[in-house]
Design an enzyme around this catalytic site. Structure first.
Site, mmCIF file in Angstrom:
data_model
loop_
_atom_site.group_PDB
_atom_site.id
_atom_site.type_symbol
_atom_site.label_atom_id
_atom_site.label_comp_id
_atom_site.label_asym_id
_atom_site.label_seq_id
_atom_site.Cartn_x
_atom_site.Cartn_y
_atom_site.Cartn_z
ATOM 1 N N ARG A 191 0.857 -1.183 0.000
ATOM 2 C CA ARG A 191 0.000 0.000 0.000
ATOM 3 C C ARG A 191 0.891 1.230 0.000
ATOM 4 O O ARG A 191 1.937 1.254 0.685
ATOM 5 C CB ARG A 191 -0.900 0.030 1.245
ATOM 6 C CG ARG A 191 -2.069 -0.926 1.222
ATOM 7 C CD ARG A 191 -3.121 -0.553 0.180
ATOM 8 N NE ARG A 191 -4.263 -1.429 0.180
ATOM 9 C CZ ARG A 191 -4.408 -2.507 -0.596
ATOM 10 N NH1 ARG A 191 -3.462 -2.839 -1.455
ATOM 11 N NH2 ARG A 191 -5.503 -3.235 -0.548
ATOM 12 N N ASP A 217 4.221 -0.234 -7.168
ATOM 13 C CA ASP A 217 2.931 -0.589 -7.777
ATOM 14 C C ASP A 217 1.800 0.130 -7.055
ATOM 15 O O ASP A 217 0.653 0.064 -7.489
ATOM 16 C CB ASP A 217 2.715 -2.110 -7.718
ATOM 17 C CG ASP A 217 1.427 -2.517 -8.419
ATOM 18 O OD1 ASP A 217 1.154 -1.968 -9.513
ATOM 19 O OD2 ASP A 217 0.685 -3.370 -7.895
ATOM 20 N N GLU A 275 -3.881 7.245 -5.381
ATOM 21 C CA GLU A 275 -4.038 6.469 -6.603
ATOM 22 C C GLU A 275 -5.308 6.947 -7.284
ATOM 23 O O GLU A 275 -6.350 7.026 -6.603
ATOM 24 C CB GLU A 275 -4.132 4.975 -6.290
ATOM 25 C CG GLU A 275 -2.812 4.430 -5.794
ATOM 26 C CD GLU A 275 -2.852 2.942 -5.462
ATOM 27 O OE1 GLU A 275 -3.895 2.295 -5.738
ATOM 28 O OE2 GLU A 275 -1.864 2.436 -4.938
ATOM 29 N N HIS A 313 -1.017 0.047 -9.791
ATOM 30 C CA HIS A 313 -1.636 -0.916 -8.856
ATOM 31 C C HIS A 313 -2.207 -2.131 -9.613
ATOM 32 O O HIS A 313 -3.415 -2.391 -9.568
ATOM 33 C CB HIS A 313 -2.720 -0.234 -8.019
ATOM 34 C CG HIS A 313 -3.000 -0.966 -6.726
ATOM 35 N ND1 HIS A 313 -3.410 -0.352 -5.581
ATOM 36 C CD2 HIS A 313 -2.926 -2.292 -6.406
ATOM 37 C CE1 HIS A 313 -3.585 -1.237 -4.616
ATOM 38 N NE2 HIS A 313 -3.301 -2.432 -5.104
HETATM 39 C C1 DGY Z 1 -5.492 -6.214 -2.725
HETATM 40 O O1 DGY Z 1 -6.167 -7.201 -3.013
HETATM 41 O O2 DGY Z 1 -5.447 -5.743 -1.598
HETATM 42 C C2 DGY Z 1 -4.702 -5.576 -3.821
HETATM 43 O O3 DGY Z 1 -4.093 -4.426 -3.485
HETATM 44 C C3 DGY Z 1 -5.526 -5.403 -5.074
HETATM 45 O O4 DGY Z 1 -5.548 -6.660 -5.624
#
Ligand code: DGY
Length: 323
Positions: free
Chosen positions: A238, A262, A267, A286
């Site tokens: 995150r 990523d 975002e 992401h």
């Molecule tokens: C999640 O599942 O938490 C990811 O960040 C998105 O697939």
């Protein structure tokens, strides 16, 4: 009477078929990828279940707007930092997520970022397109070896372990940190070390811890300063785990060599964000879990959780609230 459920965004069709086959009144928001907050607050009224994505902030006001009919919040994600689990627990609302199913896909993407940053793949591809690819030169576009490097894994959970399994094949030395040693790490030859040691010794630091009060800005000016100037930071968890202003400063100053992200804050990252001006920062939108097969499985798991919650059955994949 059918129970109403709100699906806050377009989702893979098989999951919608599953929900419709379960005799639910499915309110499906398809007008855009994300419901505006006021729309969400209006549409949740009276539903028994909310099927959400990571974009939706499911907090006290949303739960209150839904009212006493709400039995379950099911997120199509493994991460659930966007759901106020404590507020749900206080109201007896079950929370479900999608653990496990995206582990290998996300680990693949972490490897892709490790290689993309270490071998400067985006810069190299750009050079092919923009005419700066000239004669073969001895020291042009040189990167760093992932092979044989020391990789520090912050958070040796499912995804951290899947990354470690891949890196065994790259001949890497593996060290990891987290709240406690993990027995599974022994078989991978990964050694548990304190975070400062991990930061000081790693050629690559890859983040796989969840975002919570303890990990918010875990990587900040002080921790970046503990890393090697040749080190590369990878974040597929995150955005909030990294203090982005500090990262930008560190990448500019050469405190660390490169970063592959990523996940960011916010975002989407605005196209004019300073990080995007840096050649040593590779940013992806992401897409850690973004394969057709994995997203379809995640969507189905979330549908199963929603259906079970509406029926007041135990969720197959429940978020367990930690004290
Ligand atoms: C999640 O599942 O938490 C990811 O960040 C998105 O697939």
């Amino acid at each position: 009477m059918q129970s109403a459920v709100l699906v806050t965004a377009p989702i893979p069709q098989p999951a919608l078929d599953t929900l419709r086959a379960a005799d639910l009144d499915v309110r499906h928001y398809v007008a855009g990828p994300v419901m505006a907050r006021d729309e969400l607050l209006a549409q949740v009224r009276g539903v028994a279940g909310i099927y959400c994505l990571i974009n939706d902030r499911i907090d006290g006001p949303v739960l209150d707007a839904a009212g006493p009919s709400l039995r379950v919040v099911s997120t199509m994600s493994v991460g659930y930092d966007h759901v106020d689990v404590r507020a749900c627990a206080a109201r007896g609302i079950a929370v479900g997520n999608t653990p496990g199913v995206l582990t290998e896909t996300t680990a693949d993407l972490a490897l892709a970022l490790l290689l993309a940053t270490a071998r400067r793949i985006p810069e190299a591809v750009a050079s092919v397109h923009n005419g700066t690819w000239g004669a073969w030169k001895a020291e042009w576009m040189t990167g760093r070896d992932l092979f044989g490097g020391t990789v520090g894994i912050v958070g040796m959970g499912r995804i951290g372990q899947a990354v470690a399994r891949r890196l065994v094949g790259f001949g890497c030395r593996l060290i990891y940190s987290g709240p406690a040693p993990k027995p599974e790490a022994d078989a991978l030859g990964a050694a548990f070390v304190p975070l400062p040691q991990l930061l000081a010794e790693s050629d690559f630091v890859t983040l796989h811890c969840p975002l919570n009060a303890q990990t918010m800005h875990l990587i900040n000016g002080a921790t970046l300063a503990q890393m090697k100037p040749t080190a590369i930071l990878i974040n597929t968890t995150r955005g909030g785990v990294v203090d982005q202003d500090a990262l930008y400063a560190a990448l500019r100053a050469g405190t660390i060599a490169a970063a592959g992200l990523d996940v960011t804050t916010p975002e989407p990252l605005p196209p004019d964000h300073p990080l995007l001006t840096l050649p040593n920062c590779v940013v992806l939108p992401h897409i850690g879990s973004a394969t057709i097969a994995t997203r379809t499985r995640m969507a189905q798991m979330a549908a199963q959780n929603l259906i079970a919650g509406v029926r007041r059955e135990p969720l197959p994949f429940a978020v367990i609230m930690r004290a």
